[in-house]
Scaffold this active site. Structure first.
Site, mmCIF file in Angstrom:
data_model
loop_
_atom_site.group_PDB
_atom_site.id
_atom_site.type_symbol
_atom_site.label_atom_id
_atom_site.label_comp_id
_atom_site.label_asym_id
_atom_site.label_seq_id
_atom_site.Cartn_x
_atom_site.Cartn_y
_atom_site.Cartn_z
ATOM 1 C CD GLU A 10 11.246 -30.413 -3.693
ATOM 2 O OE1 GLU A 10 10.781 -30.238 -2.573
ATOM 3 O OE2 GLU A 10 12.254 -29.821 -4.108
ATOM 4 N NE ARG A 323 3.783 -24.501 -1.743
ATOM 5 C CZ ARG A 323 4.386 -24.642 -2.924
ATOM 6 N NH1 ARG A 323 5.708 -24.783 -2.956
ATOM 7 N NH2 ARG A 323 3.706 -24.647 -4.048
#
Length: 450
Positions: A10, A323
């Protein structure tokens, strides 16, 4: 020219770190986040849909809620770059994050790049050499269930936001927004505020005393009862400001001061001593929510500040993925933590077996808790030399919590004492004092929740 494998992640920071690990046989680049999304404005709506009533939402509500995806203008150059890199590659590895968003980004890359070479899904929980090489050797396929879960959430966000926000603009004021999460959250806040407004305050008083023993030792105690009736405290009142029970004594300021004067100098005696063993267990390793909570308490970091520092720590190989709703530690992490405990504090601070913690219902079990990366945890003092102040403080907090989670219980003794005496007008009173003595600190040597 020899073809190389293309790895897409990403972020540029992750690409740089992973590129160093994989070496010259691989080209590592990033998507720079999502490369495709629902149209953000009218200009992005494809021409063939502009006449449809639902076009502004980017979701075909008349045909199974089919989403309409577009590549935003600011991502077209990156897509072009990735397509060019793919032409010179013989293998594509999609190495986006190991969660719903990461899986969706990988799927969108497939849809946009349309690769003609072999494609593998590469997932990892930390950016270390061992983790990356293991992910490469054990690459697999996309998890379509995760892709559809993210797509469903994105569609709900759009439908709720686009339908409710205009109502807010008309009924409240312009530029307000609604959403799948924020709208129910606002309702909870409003409900609590209404309860606060409706709450009727009440006042009550008590008496604190300082006692001196025959050995001239001093200790504090609080008034508990008068004539065997409990002294009213805040929890004895209801929301209308009235006492919920008639079995308690309510002291106003005048009554409290009068009793204070009539107790001062009177003789008291200890009527009861209660000793109980005390045990305290360590908390589980951090998941996202508990990390944010403890960083606020201990470091005064906002949630965004915490996650920003955690993101940088993860991308630079210092912690695992930040996360997560899991409190699980891998076998290698358990070994690393226990070895560090034994080395730093001694074997008496280790429980007989590694500690495991329950995970909340619905948690993504493939994830680990947030912990220091690697099979050997770096000491906070060493990490502090390589990162900025926020990152150093957050790493130390994560390290302490992880280490403490694998340490022995704290042990001690609770002591509760009752002291009785009469006022000058003959009223029987009982005061109470309590204390805690820690005889073995256990995990508290490393960490105590802020």
């Amino acid at each position: 020219m020899v073809a190389k494998s293309l790895v897409i992640v990403e972020s540029p920071a992750k690409a740089k770190k992973i590129g160093k690990i994989l070496g010259s046989d691989f080209v590592v680049d990033s998507s720079i986040g999502h490369i495709r999304d629902l149209p953000r404005n009218a200009a992005e709506i494809p021409a063939k849909y502009k006449g449809e009533k639902w076009a502004r939402m980017g979701v075909n509500v008349e045909n199974g809620f089919e989403p309409i995806y577009v590549v935003p203008k600011d991502k077209k150059a990156q897509v072009t770059k990735l397509k060019k890199l793919l032409k010179d590659s013989d293998q594509l590895y999609l190495a986006t994050d190991k969660d719903r968003e990461g899986e969706a980004i990988a799927w969108h890359l497939l849809e946009v790049l349309k690769p003609k070479v072999d494609v593998k899904r590469m997932v990892f929980n930390e950016i270390t050499e061992d983790a990356i090489l293991n992910a490469l050797q054990n690459s697999g396929e996309l998890d379509q269930n995760l892709v559809e879960a993210q797509e469903t959430r994105r569609i709900l966000d759009r439908l709720v936001g686009y339908e409710v926000s205009p109502v807010l603009w008309k009924m409240v004021r312009p530029r307000l927004s609604a959403g799948r999460v924020q709208s129910p959250a606002v309702r909870i806040v409003v409900q609590r505020e209404r309860e606060r407004i409706a709450f009727v305050s009440a006042s009550y008083f008590s008496i604190d005393a300082v006692f001196e023993t025959e050995e001239k030792e001093m200790f504090d105690a609080k008034l508990l009862t008068i004539e065997e009736k409990k002294i009213a405290t805040g929890k004895d009142f209801n929301s209308t400001g009235e006492l919920a029970s008639k079995k308690v004594v309510l002291l106003d300021e005048d009554a409290a001061r009068d009793l204070q004067q009539k107790l001062t100098g009177q003789a008291f005696s200890v009527t009861d001593v209660d000793r109980k063993p005390y045990t305290r267990k360590p908390k589980a390793p951090f998941r996202t929510s508990t990390l944010q909570q403890d960083a606020l308490r201990s470091l005064r970091f906002s949630s965004s500040r915490t996650m920003s520092a955690a993101q940088r720590l993860y991308e630079n190989g210092f912690i695992t993925y930040m996360r997560t709703d899991s409190t699980t530690l891998s076998e290698s992490a358990l070994t690393a933590a226990r070895n560090q405990v034994a080395g730093l504090y001694g074997k008496e601070y280790l429980p007989d077996a590694p500690r495991t913690y329950g995970t909340a219902k619905g948690a993504q079990e493939a994830h680990e808790a947030i912990r220091p990366a690697g099979d050997t945890f770096q000491m906070p003092t060493d990490v502090a030399k390589q990162v900025n102040s926020d990152e150093a403080k957050l790493y130390e907090l994560i390290w302490k919590r992880t280490i403490a989670s694998q340490m022995a219980n704290a042990r001690g003794e609770r002591l509760a004492v009752r002291i009785a005496g009469e006022s000058t007008d003959g009223r029987a009173t009982v005061f109470g004092a309590s204390g805690l003595t820690i005889t073995f600190p256990g995990f508290m040597r490393a960490y105590v929740e802020g």
